[in-house]
Design a protein around this motif. Structure first.
Motif, PDB file in Angstrom:
ATOM      1  N   PRO A   1      84.004  59.059 -70.569  1.00 30.20           N
ATOM      2  CA  PRO A   1      84.788  59.730 -70.354  1.00 30.20           C
ATOM      3  C   PRO A   1      85.114  60.485 -71.726  1.00 30.20           C
ATOM      4  CG  PRO A   1      85.483  57.209 -70.672  1.00 30.20           C
ATOM      5  CD  PRO A   1      83.930  57.465 -70.883  1.00 30.20           C
ATOM      6  N   SER A   2      85.949  61.114 -72.142  1.00 29.24           N
ATOM      7  CA  SER A   2      86.616  61.395 -73.334  1.00 29.24           C
ATOM      8  C   SER A   2      86.791  60.172 -74.038  1.00 29.24           C
ATOM      9  CB  SER A   2      87.800  62.780 -73.796  1.00 29.24           C
ATOM     10  OG  SER A   2      88.712  61.595 -73.005  1.00 29.24           O
ATOM     11  N   ALA A   3      86.748  60.552 -75.311  1.00 29.70           N
ATOM     12  CA  ALA A   3      86.071  59.192 -76.676  1.00 29.70           C
ATOM     13  C   ALA A   3      87.023  58.784 -77.270  1.00 29.70           C
ATOM     14  CB  ALA A   3      84.834  59.467 -77.697  1.00 29.70           C
ATOM     15  N   ASN A   4      88.062  58.979 -76.490  1.00 27.15           N
ATOM     16  CA  ASN A   4      89.545  58.253 -77.674  1.00 27.15           C
ATOM     17  C   ASN A   4      90.213  57.178 -76.632  1.00 27.15           C
ATOM     18  OD1 ASN A   4      89.435  60.762 -75.142  1.00 27.15           O
ATOM     19  ND2 ASN A   4      91.835  59.487 -75.378  1.00 27.15           N
ATOM     20  N   ARG A   5      91.150  56.744 -77.235  1.00 28.55           N
ATOM     21  CA  ARG A   5      91.871  55.548 -76.647  1.00 28.55           C
ATOM     22  C   ARG A   5      92.513  55.914 -75.487  1.00 28.55           C
ATOM     23  NH1 ARG A   5      92.179  50.220 -77.598  1.00 28.55           N
ATOM     24  NH2 ARG A   5      93.942  49.572 -76.974  1.00 28.55           N
TER      25      ARG A   5
ATOM     26  N   ILE B   1      94.758  61.893 -77.706  1.00 32.35           N
ATOM     27  CA  ILE B   1      94.641  63.293 -77.493  1.00 32.35           C
ATOM     28  C   ILE B   1      92.539  63.314 -77.324  1.00 32.35           C
ATOM     29  CG2 ILE B   1      94.315  65.652 -78.902  1.00 32.35           C
ATOM     30  CD1 ILE B   1      96.952  64.370 -79.632  1.00 32.35           C
ATOM     31  N   SER B   2      92.068  63.773 -76.712  1.00 37.28           N
ATOM     32  CA  SER B   2      90.872  64.526 -76.525  1.00 37.28           C
ATOM     33  C   SER B   2      89.937  64.553 -78.322  1.00 37.28           C
ATOM     34  CB  SER B   2      90.563  65.102 -76.099  1.00 37.28           C
ATOM     35  OG  SER B   2      90.179  64.594 -74.683  1.00 37.28           O
ATOM     36  N   PRO B   3      88.908  63.995 -78.518  1.00 37.74           N
ATOM     37  CA  PRO B   3      88.380  64.214 -80.216  1.00 37.74           C
ATOM     38  C   PRO B   3      87.285  65.190 -79.555  1.00 37.74           C
ATOM     39  CG  PRO B   3      86.982  62.557 -78.611  1.00 37.74           C
ATOM     40  CD  PRO B   3      88.369  63.171 -77.817  1.00 37.74           C
TER      41      PRO B   3
ATOM     42  N   LEU C   1      88.063  71.713 -75.436  1.00 40.33           N
ATOM     43  CA  LEU C   1      88.596  71.694 -74.578  1.00 40.33           C
ATOM     44  C   LEU C   1      87.889  70.743 -73.200  1.00 40.33           C
ATOM     45  CD1 LEU C   1      91.892  72.331 -73.687  1.00 40.33           C
ATOM     46  CD2 LEU C   1      90.420  73.968 -72.685  1.00 40.33           C
ATOM     47  N   GLU C   2      88.465  70.127 -72.520  1.00 41.37           N
ATOM     48  CA  GLU C   2      87.376  68.985 -71.642  1.00 41.37           C
ATOM     49  C   GLU C   2      87.287  70.275 -70.365  1.00 41.37           C
ATOM     50  OE1 GLU C   2      90.688  68.056 -73.041  1.00 41.37           O
ATOM     51  OE2 GLU C   2      91.207  66.134 -73.145  1.00 41.37           O
ATOM     52  N   SER C   3      86.241  69.728 -69.641  1.00 46.08           N
ATOM     53  CA  SER C   3      85.319  70.494 -68.765  1.00 46.08           C
ATOM     54  C   SER C   3      86.864  71.474 -67.572  1.00 46.08           C
ATOM     55  CB  SER C   3      84.445  69.751 -68.639  1.00 46.08           C
ATOM     56  OG  SER C   3      84.380  68.883 -67.449  1.00 46.08           O
TER      57      SER C   3
ATOM     58  N   ALA D   1      86.944  49.112 -74.113  1.00 46.45           N
ATOM     59  CA  ALA D   1      87.425  50.039 -75.711  1.00 46.45           C
ATOM     60  C   ALA D   1      88.398  51.471 -75.185  1.00 46.45           C
ATOM     61  CB  ALA D   1      86.123  50.820 -75.358  1.00 46.45           C
ATOM     62  N   LYS D   2      88.771  51.834 -74.794  1.00 45.78           N
ATOM     63  CA  LYS D   2      89.434  52.617 -73.773  1.00 45.78           C
ATOM     64  C   LYS D   2      91.105  52.375 -74.338  1.00 45.78           C
ATOM     65  CE  LYS D   2      89.045  56.803 -72.253  1.00 45.78           C
ATOM     66  NZ  LYS D   2      89.373  57.859 -73.087  1.00 45.78           N
ATOM     67  N   GLY D   3      90.822  50.401 -73.209  1.00 47.25           N
ATOM     68  CA  GLY D   3      92.039  50.260 -72.623  1.00 47.25           C
ATOM     69  C   GLY D   3      93.075  50.659 -71.818  1.00 47.25           C
ATOM     70  N   ARG D   4      92.132  50.760 -71.436  1.00 42.52           N
ATOM     71  CA  ARG D   4      92.984  51.671 -69.882  1.00 42.52           C
ATOM     72  C   ARG D   4      93.264  50.867 -68.926  1.00 42.52           C
ATOM     73  NH1 ARG D   4      89.073  57.206 -67.916  1.00 42.52           N
ATOM     74  NH2 ARG D   4      90.010  58.548 -69.194  1.00 42.52           N
ATOM     75  N   PRO D   5      94.477  51.130 -68.379  1.00 38.96           N
ATOM     76  CA  PRO D   5      95.338  50.363 -68.031  1.00 38.96           C
ATOM     77  C   PRO D   5      95.016  50.765 -66.487  1.00 38.96           C
ATOM     78  CG  PRO D   5      96.637  52.020 -68.546  1.00 38.96           C
ATOM     79  CD  PRO D   5      95.970  52.536 -68.933  1.00 38.96           C
TER      80      PRO D   5
HETATM   81 MG    MG Z   1      90.289  62.299 -71.877  1.00 44.64          MG
END
Ligand code: MG
Ligand code: TXA
Length: 318
Positions: free
Chosen positions: A138-142, A146-148, A175-177, A50-54
């Motif tokens: 993970p953060s719910a973005n592709r 940018i983090s949602p 902002l992320e943890s 879903a994130k399209g992480r390479p």
């Molecule tokens: Mg992230």
């Protein structure tokens, strides 16, 4: 994909979806997370798809309490101190993984450590408690986006890739943890974030070491070579299997071999292959074979991340 404003029923639905191996976008006080059952290989693989992480970046495992987290990782004295002061909250800690946990190996991308966090947000807490599962998120973005911090951001970035988005408005911190790692040489700041570094240092009574890429970034090749590689060497894109080699196969036409063979997916399903990759490498390595022969996988979708991982595992050792 559905987006629903949070209430008791929506929380129950989110928990049921997680238990069924689905993807749920969950609001935390930092950012929205893309959650899945951390013990379910296929569900964790779906996060990467879903994130399209390479690449397979390791994921944070979210727990309802520090007690829960202690099922999966070993706390040092310093780590316990931080858990006591800052959990639930915007602190993530990278700690040694306990032996024999139910966690998917894909969660920590084959590392011997796991990142754990107990979020404070009421909705996240309720979902984790009701699901009764550790939740990888993970953060719910592709990947690379940018983090949602709102449900609308999640829709824009991930859309139909998510089964349910639980909407609880804007994240309080946005902002992320802050991520602190515990290694032989002491606590290290791996990512600055919503919890102030100075507050962490005040509780520890000592400064956090600043992370240098080569030492702690799991994405840096040096780190990958020392931490991800099996004891056996890898031979990639093979068209035949030599005597004494173990075989990591893919697709309907498994190469003939007398030795141990594991097919990542007979039907050629890349999500299944991702889900099995790390456990298959462990199993083939444990067989004692000096070389693991790896059949080619297509370089599309999750195949890109699988091939990236295999290339790193096959690289010359230091
Ligand atoms: Mg992230
Ligand atoms: O606030 C947050 O931390 C949000 C919410 C959803 O909890 N999550 C988040 O996850 O930001 P993500 O995947 O976008 O970032 C997690 C970071 C990644 O940079 C990853 O490399 C690192 O944590 N990480 C996870 N496990 C690790 C491990 N075992 N060792 C080192 N770094 C790790």
């Amino acid at each position: 994909m559905t987006i629903e404003t949070t209430n008791e029923q929506v929380i129950a639905k989110a928990a049921a979806l997680l238990r069924a191996g689905k993807l749920v976008a969950i609001p935390t006080e930092t950012v929205y997370g893309l959650g899945a059952d951390a013990t379910n290989d296929m569900a964790v693989a779906a996060i990467f798809a879903a994130k399209g992480r390479p690449q397979f970046n390791p994921l944070i495992v979210h727990c309802a309490s520090a007690q829960d987290a202690a099922k999966y990782v070993v706390f040092s004295e310093d780590a316990s101190k931080l858990a006591q002061h800052f959990w639930p909250g915007a602190l993530t800690m990278v700690l040694p993984k306990k032996a024999g946990t139910a966690l998917s190996l894909l969660v920590s991308a084959g590392l011997e450590t796991v990142a754990v966090r107990v979020p404070a947000a009421r909705v996240a807490q309720a979902i984790f408690a009701e699901a009764g599962l550790p939740v990888a998120a993970p953060s719910a973005n592709r990947s690379g986006a940018i983090s949602p911090t709102t449900a609308a951001h999640v829709v824009q970035s991930l859309g139909d890739a998510v089964d349910l988005i639980v909407d609880d408005g804007a994240c309080e911190l946005g902002l992320e943890s802050t991520i602190v790692g515990f290694f032989d040489k002491g606590p290290v700041l791996l990512r600055s974030g919503a919890l102030k570094t100075s507050e962490v240092e005040a509780v520890l009574g000592k400064p956090l070491q600043r992370h240098t890429e080569a030492e702690t970034n799991p994405q840096s090749p040096g780190q990958l070579l020392s931490h991800y590689a099996p004891a056996a060497s890898l031979r990639l894109n093979v068209t035949d299997v030599h005597e004494g080699e173990a075989l990591l196969g893919f697709g309907p036409n498994l190469l003939p071999t007398q030795g141990l063979a594991i097919n990542l997916s007979k039907s050629g399903n890349l999500q299944k292959a991702a889900a099995r990759l790390f456990s298959a490498l462990h199993e083939l390595d444990a067989s004692g074979a000096k070389t693991i022969a790896v059949m080619p996988l297509p370089d599309e979708g999750l195949g890109e991340a699988i091939n990236d991982r295999l290339k790193r595992a096959a690289a010359p050792r230091i």
